[in-house]
Design a protein around this motif. Structure first.
Motif, PDB file in Angstrom:
ATOM      1  N   THR A 355       1.280  -1.107  -0.099  1.00 36.27           N
ATOM      2  CA  THR A 355      -0.341  -0.241  -0.264  1.00 36.27           C
ATOM      3  C   THR A 355       0.913   1.684  -0.368  1.00 36.27           C
ATOM      4  OG1 THR A 355      -0.262   0.602   2.570  1.00 36.27           O
ATOM      5  CG2 THR A 355      -1.801  -1.145   0.573  1.00 36.27           C
ATOM      6  N   ASP A 356       0.473   2.110  -0.446  1.00 34.36           N
ATOM      7  CA  ASP A 356       1.151   4.252  -0.349  1.00 34.36           C
ATOM      8  C   ASP A 356       1.931   3.477   1.711  1.00 34.36           C
ATOM      9  OD1 ASP A 356      -1.174   4.081   0.486  1.00 34.36           O
ATOM     10  OD2 ASP A 356      -1.676   6.191  -0.221  1.00 34.36           O
ATOM     11  N   GLU A 357       0.249   3.811   1.868  1.00 34.79           N
ATOM     12  CA  GLU A 357       0.769   3.487   3.436  1.00 34.79           C
ATOM     13  C   GLU A 357       2.250   2.971   3.710  1.00 34.79           C
ATOM     14  OE1 GLU A 357      -2.922   4.763   3.092  1.00 34.79           O
ATOM     15  OE2 GLU A 357      -1.947   3.391   2.609  1.00 34.79           O
ATOM     16  N   PHE A 358       2.274   1.969   3.239  1.00 35.65           N
ATOM     17  CA  PHE A 358       2.981   1.236   3.787  1.00 35.65           C
ATOM     18  C   PHE A 358       4.583   1.120   3.294  1.00 35.65           C
ATOM     19  CE2 PHE A 358       5.530  -2.888   2.292  1.00 35.65           C
ATOM     20  CZ  PHE A 358       6.575  -3.630   3.604  1.00 35.65           C
ATOM     21  N   LEU A 359       4.445   2.046   1.892  1.00 33.17           N
ATOM     22  CA  LEU A 359       5.903   1.809   1.202  1.00 33.17           C
ATOM     23  C   LEU A 359       6.490   3.619   1.910  1.00 33.17           C
ATOM     24  CD1 LEU A 359       4.899   1.320  -2.281  1.00 33.17           C
ATOM     25  CD2 LEU A 359       6.310  -0.114  -0.861  1.00 33.17           C
ATOM     26  N   ASN A 360       5.260   4.478   1.898  1.00 35.42           N
ATOM     27  CA  ASN A 360       6.512   5.842   2.398  1.00 35.42           C
ATOM     28  C   ASN A 360       6.676   5.805   3.873  1.00 35.42           C
ATOM     29  OD1 ASN A 360       5.841   7.800   0.444  1.00 35.42           O
ATOM     30  ND2 ASN A 360       3.234   7.404   0.525  1.00 35.42           N
ATOM     31  N   ARG A 361       6.270   4.251   5.102  1.00 37.03           N
ATOM     32  CA  ARG A 361       6.758   4.699   5.958  1.00 37.03           C
ATOM     33  C   ARG A 361       7.838   4.170   5.770  1.00 37.03           C
ATOM     34  NH1 ARG A 361       3.284   1.525   7.663  1.00 37.03           N
ATOM     35  NH2 ARG A 361       4.099  -0.995   7.549  1.00 37.03           N
ATOM     36  N   ILE A 362       8.623   3.440   5.473  1.00 37.45           N
ATOM     37  CA  ILE A 362       9.239   2.770   5.470  1.00 37.45           C
ATOM     38  C   ILE A 362      10.774   4.015   4.394  1.00 37.45           C
ATOM     39  CG2 ILE A 362      11.083   0.757   4.302  1.00 37.45           C
ATOM     40  CD1 ILE A 362       8.840  -0.975   3.750  1.00 37.45           C
ATOM     41  N   ARG A 363       9.770   4.424   3.397  1.00 42.44           N
ATOM     42  CA  ARG A 363      10.838   5.779   2.650  1.00 42.44           C
ATOM     43  C   ARG A 363      10.968   7.315   3.479  1.00 42.44           C
ATOM     44  NH1 ARG A 363       7.682   8.066  -2.085  1.00 42.44           N
ATOM     45  NH2 ARG A 363       9.637   8.432  -3.001  1.00 42.44           N
ATOM     46  N   PHE A 364      10.724   6.810   4.596  1.00 43.70           N
ATOM     47  CA  PHE A 364      10.055   8.824   4.731  1.00 43.70           C
ATOM     48  C   PHE A 364      10.078   8.586   6.675  1.00 43.70           C
ATOM     49  CE2 PHE A 364       8.178   9.778   1.062  1.00 43.70           C
ATOM     50  CZ  PHE A 364       9.694  10.622   0.663  1.00 43.70           C
ATOM     51  N   GLU A 365      10.313   7.308   7.535  1.00 46.53           N
ATOM     52  CA  GLU A 365      10.126   7.679   8.716  1.00 46.53           C
ATOM     53  C   GLU A 365      11.332   6.774   9.717  1.00 46.53           C
ATOM     54  OE1 GLU A 365       6.068   5.694  10.284  1.00 46.53           O
ATOM     55  OE2 GLU A 365       4.956   6.803   8.541  1.00 46.53           O
ATOM     56  N   SER A 366      11.841   6.634   8.904  1.00 44.30           N
ATOM     57  CA  SER A 366      13.417   6.770   9.541  1.00 44.30           C
ATOM     58  C   SER A 366      14.329   8.146   9.887  1.00 44.30           C
ATOM     59  CB  SER A 366      14.717   5.969   8.763  1.00 44.30           C
ATOM     60  OG  SER A 366      12.766   4.744   8.205  1.00 44.30           O
ATOM     61  N   ASN A 367      15.433   7.887  10.416  1.00 46.55           N
ATOM     62  CA  ASN A 367      16.389   8.947  11.204  1.00 46.55           C
ATOM     63  C   ASN A 367      17.707   8.505  11.037  1.00 46.55           C
ATOM     64  OD1 ASN A 367      17.533  11.000  12.569  1.00 46.55           O
ATOM     65  ND2 ASN A 367      16.478  11.646  13.954  1.00 46.55           N
ATOM     66  N   CYS A 368      18.536   8.699  10.062  1.00 46.81           N
ATOM     67  CA  CYS A 368      20.134   8.716   9.979  1.00 46.81           C
ATOM     68  C   CYS A 368      20.688  10.278  10.217  1.00 46.81           C
ATOM     69  CB  CYS A 368      20.122   7.727   8.495  1.00 46.81           C
ATOM     70  SG  CYS A 368      19.770   8.497   7.289  1.00 46.81           S
ATOM     71  N   THR A 369      22.005   9.519   9.821  1.00 47.05           N
ATOM     72  CA  THR A 369      23.265  10.413   9.198  1.00 47.05           C
ATOM     73  C   THR A 369      23.411  10.516   7.523  1.00 47.05           C
ATOM     74  OG1 THR A 369      23.751  11.080  10.895  1.00 47.05           O
ATOM     75  CG2 THR A 369      25.392  12.110   9.253  1.00 47.05           C
ATOM     76  N   TYR A 370      23.627  11.678   6.838  1.00 39.13           N
ATOM     77  CA  TYR A 370      23.938  11.815   5.426  1.00 39.13           C
ATOM     78  C   TYR A 370      24.966  13.349   5.120  1.00 39.13           C
ATOM     79  CZ  TYR A 370      23.780  12.335   0.452  1.00 39.13           C
ATOM     80  OH  TYR A 370      24.825  11.979  -0.929  1.00 39.13           O
ATOM     81  N   ASN A 371      26.091  12.882   5.030  1.00 37.56           N
ATOM     82  CA  ASN A 371      27.013  13.718   4.934  1.00 37.56           C
ATOM     83  C   ASN A 371      27.335  14.250   6.174  1.00 37.56           C
ATOM     84  OD1 ASN A 371      27.860  12.938   2.724  1.00 37.56           O
ATOM     85  ND2 ASN A 371      27.135  14.016   1.461  1.00 37.56           N
ATOM     86  N   GLY A 372      27.141  13.877   7.061  1.00 32.59           N
ATOM     87  CA  GLY A 372      26.961  14.455   8.655  1.00 32.59           C
ATOM     88  C   GLY A 372      25.899  15.891   8.894  1.00 32.59           C
ATOM     89  N   LYS A 373      24.440  15.362   9.035  1.00 29.87           N
ATOM     90  CA  LYS A 373      23.491  15.914   8.157  1.00 29.87           C
ATOM     91  C   LYS A 373      22.223  15.060   8.607  1.00 29.87           C
ATOM     92  CE  LYS A 373      24.490  20.123   5.803  1.00 29.87           C
ATOM     93  NZ  LYS A 373      23.832  21.263   4.940  1.00 29.87           N
ATOM     94  N   SER A 374      21.125  15.580   9.843  1.00 27.78           N
ATOM     95  CA  SER A 374      20.057  14.366   9.653  1.00 27.78           C
ATOM     96  C   SER A 374      19.251  14.100   8.550  1.00 27.78           C
ATOM     97  CB  SER A 374      19.473  14.932  11.330  1.00 27.78           C
ATOM     98  OG  SER A 374      18.327  14.458  11.710  1.00 27.78           O
ATOM     99  N   THR A 375      19.056  13.515   8.555  1.00 26.16           N
ATOM    100  CA  THR A 375      17.886  12.790   7.283  1.00 26.16           C
ATOM    101  C   THR A 375      16.734  11.831   7.689  1.00 26.16           C
ATOM    102  OG1 THR A 375      17.585  12.674   5.115  1.00 26.16           O
ATOM    103  CG2 THR A 375      19.299  11.956   5.861  1.00 26.16           C
ATOM    104  N   SER A 376      15.324  11.919   7.145  1.00 23.10           N
ATOM    105  CA  SER A 376      14.318  10.836   7.314  1.00 23.10           C
ATOM    106  C   SER A 376      14.839  10.456   6.463  1.00 23.10           C
ATOM    107  CB  SER A 376      13.299  11.579   7.333  1.00 23.10           C
ATOM    108  OG  SER A 376      12.704  12.306   6.191  1.00 23.10           O
ATOM    109  N   LEU A 377      15.249  10.260   5.314  1.00 20.44           N
ATOM    110  CA  LEU A 377      15.293   9.446   3.470  1.00 20.44           C
ATOM    111  C   LEU A 377      16.891   8.234   4.140  1.00 20.44           C
ATOM    112  CD1 LEU A 377      15.894  11.291   0.283  1.00 20.44           C
ATOM    113  CD2 LEU A 377      16.314   8.716   0.629  1.00 20.44           C
ATOM    114  N   CYS A 378      16.970   7.566   4.589  1.00 20.54           N
ATOM    115  CA  CYS A 378      17.766   6.752   4.766  1.00 20.54           C
ATOM    116  C   CYS A 378      17.732   5.738   4.102  1.00 20.54           C
ATOM    117  CB  CYS A 378      17.506   6.468   6.696  1.00 20.54           C
ATOM    118  SG  CYS A 378      17.447   7.463   7.832  1.00 20.54           S
ATOM    119  N   PHE A 379      16.170   4.978   3.307  1.00 24.49           N
ATOM    120  CA  PHE A 379      16.338   4.405   2.267  1.00 24.49           C
ATOM    121  C   PHE A 379      16.181   3.684   1.309  1.00 24.49           C
ATOM    122  CE2 PHE A 379      15.535   2.142   7.028  1.00 24.49           C
ATOM    123  CZ  PHE A 379      17.049   1.214   7.184  1.00 24.49           C
ATOM    124  N   LEU A 380      17.127   3.570   0.408  1.00 25.22           N
ATOM    125  CA  LEU A 380      16.983   4.067  -1.355  1.00 25.22           C
ATOM    126  C   LEU A 380      16.424   2.238  -1.854  1.00 25.22           C
ATOM    127  CD1 LEU A 380      20.379   5.348  -2.432  1.00 25.22           C
ATOM    128  CD2 LEU A 380      18.040   5.978  -1.300  1.00 25.22           C
TER     129      LEU A 380
END
Length: 405
Positions: A355-380
């Motif tokens: 479902t779109d909810e399931f996919l978007n939860r994985i895509r945007f509901e995380s927290n990580c660091t990218y090039n020293g900055k915090s981001t919610s885009l963690c899984f490609l």
């Protein structure tokens, strides 16, 4: 007196004749040399231009010296390999010590040792001789077919020249893909892989080495047949090309599935404090990829002392990176896997999950660091998706994942 005079006269005439003869001889030689030089200058551009064009058009040379360890010079193995066309995107091709065959079939007769040796060669000059477009190398480690192939076809469409594809399938798998598929001709010579053993690491290094032969490949992503992209190609390309680290997980797990798998026979080269665990599904830059395929010491240790319940695919790269290259990794994976259900295998997502909810939860509901900055885009990317999920995924590819038709 008359006799002496005649003799001197004859001698004088002979000397003049000899002088004239030498002058004529030098003139004739000079004239011949001039004509030859003019003729050579008029015609020399063709063969040299042809050779230069041939060198620029290929990514490899068929002549390469044998390893220094060889007791006597030997003919290097005949290699037939090609890299995907850049379609004008790249401005230069690089020699890799392999020969090209027309088409794009990744065929060669090298042993693993020869392949790793060739791929581990690094130019001493740091600057490339000309501009080129960096590519992502997508490496699929599969048992057989790619059930998510249609989704991947959409993902790659319109981005030719920015990616390369390499597929390591079981040697017994004989099915082919259509000639118009991006996967056509992208299988590399493979060997059998047993789950959890060093043979899986060997397959990963085989994929890396094959991809490293193309100098324009700058980032390397390991995927399975159950993996899918979670964003469009532009987002993935920008995220990886601009990253200053590789995405490889490496953590200390004190539990039985972590330190409990350590074999004390690995000492003194690997101590319990060095032991790490992480996801098999990595993404690495070119520098770390070369380090991985060049390693002999730790690969040998794992081959000797890591057997189930020790699993090389979960411990070899995390431990190697922790000991030698901790500064090169982000200590996280960009491929989402759900281990929350427990057991030896992660959760598998069928059509009912998509479902779109399931996919978007994985895509945007995380927290990580990218090039020293915090981001919610963690899984490609994400796995494991069952074949029956493909239809639902194709329906949501454009509106949710941003992947075109």
């Amino acid at each position: 007196m008359g006799h002496d005079s005649n003799q001197r006269s004859c001698s004088h005439i002979f000397k003049l004749s000899l002088t004239h003869f030498y002058h004529f001889l030098f003139f004739a030689l000079g004239l011949s040399l001039g004509v030859s030089t003019i003729g050579f200058n008029d015609s020399k551009s063709f063969p040299f231009t042809t050779v230069l064009s041939s060198l620029q058009a290929s990514v490899s040379s068929s002549i390469s010296p044998p390893p220094l360890a060889s007791p006597s010079p030997q003919q290097p193995p005949i290699v037939v390999m090609s890299c995907p066309s850049n379609n004008g995107a790249a401005n230069v091709s690089y020699s890799t010590g392999v020969s090209l065959d027309e088409g794009n079939l990744l065929i060669h007769n090298m042993s693993d040792e020869e392949l790793l040796w060739r791929a581990s060669m690094v130019p001493e000059r740091q600057e490339y001789p000309s501009k080129f477009v960096a590519k992502l190398a997508f490496m699929f480690l599969t048992k057989g077919p790619l059930p998510m192939g249609r989704l991947w076809e959409r993902f790659f469409k319109g981005n030719e020249g920015l990616y390369s594809i390499y597929v390591h399938a079981a040697p017994s798998y004989n099915e082919t893909v259509p000639k118009d598929s991006v996967f056509y001709g992208r299988r590399i010579p493979s060997q059998a892989v047993d789950w959890g053993t060093i043979s899986m690491i060997d397959a990963e290094r085989r994929l890396l080495a094959s991809a490293l032969l193309d100098f324009s490949n700058q980032r390397f992503i390991l995927l399975s047949e159950a993996c899918i992209p979670f964003f469009n190609f532009t987002t993935v390309y920008s995220y990886l090309i601009n990253s200053n680290v590789s995405f490889l997980g490496s953590f200390d797990d004190p539990r039985k599935p972590g330190r409990g798998r350590y074999n004390p026979k690995m000492q003194p080269h690997i101590n319990i404090t060095d032991w790490r665990k992480g996801s098999q599904w990595f993404e690495v830059n070119r520098e770390l990829a070369i380090h991985i395929i060049s390693d002999e010491k730790f690969h040998h240790i794992f081959k000797e002392y890591c057997h189930p319940p020790c699993y090389s695919d979960e411990h070899y790269l995390p431990t190697l990176a922790n000991i030698r290259y901790p500064h090169l990794i982000s200590n996280r994976s960009i491929t989402y896997v759900d281990w929350s259900r427990g057991g030896p295998h992660p959760a598998k997502f069928g059509a009912g999950w998509i479902t779109d909810e399931f996919l978007n939860r994985i895509r945007f509901e995380s927290n990580c660091t990218y090039n020293g900055k915090s981001t919610s885009l963690c899984f490609l990317f994400a796995r494991k998706f069952a074949p029956n999920a493909l239809g639902r995924l194709l329906g949501l590819a454009t509106p949710v994942l941003g992947i075109g038709h």
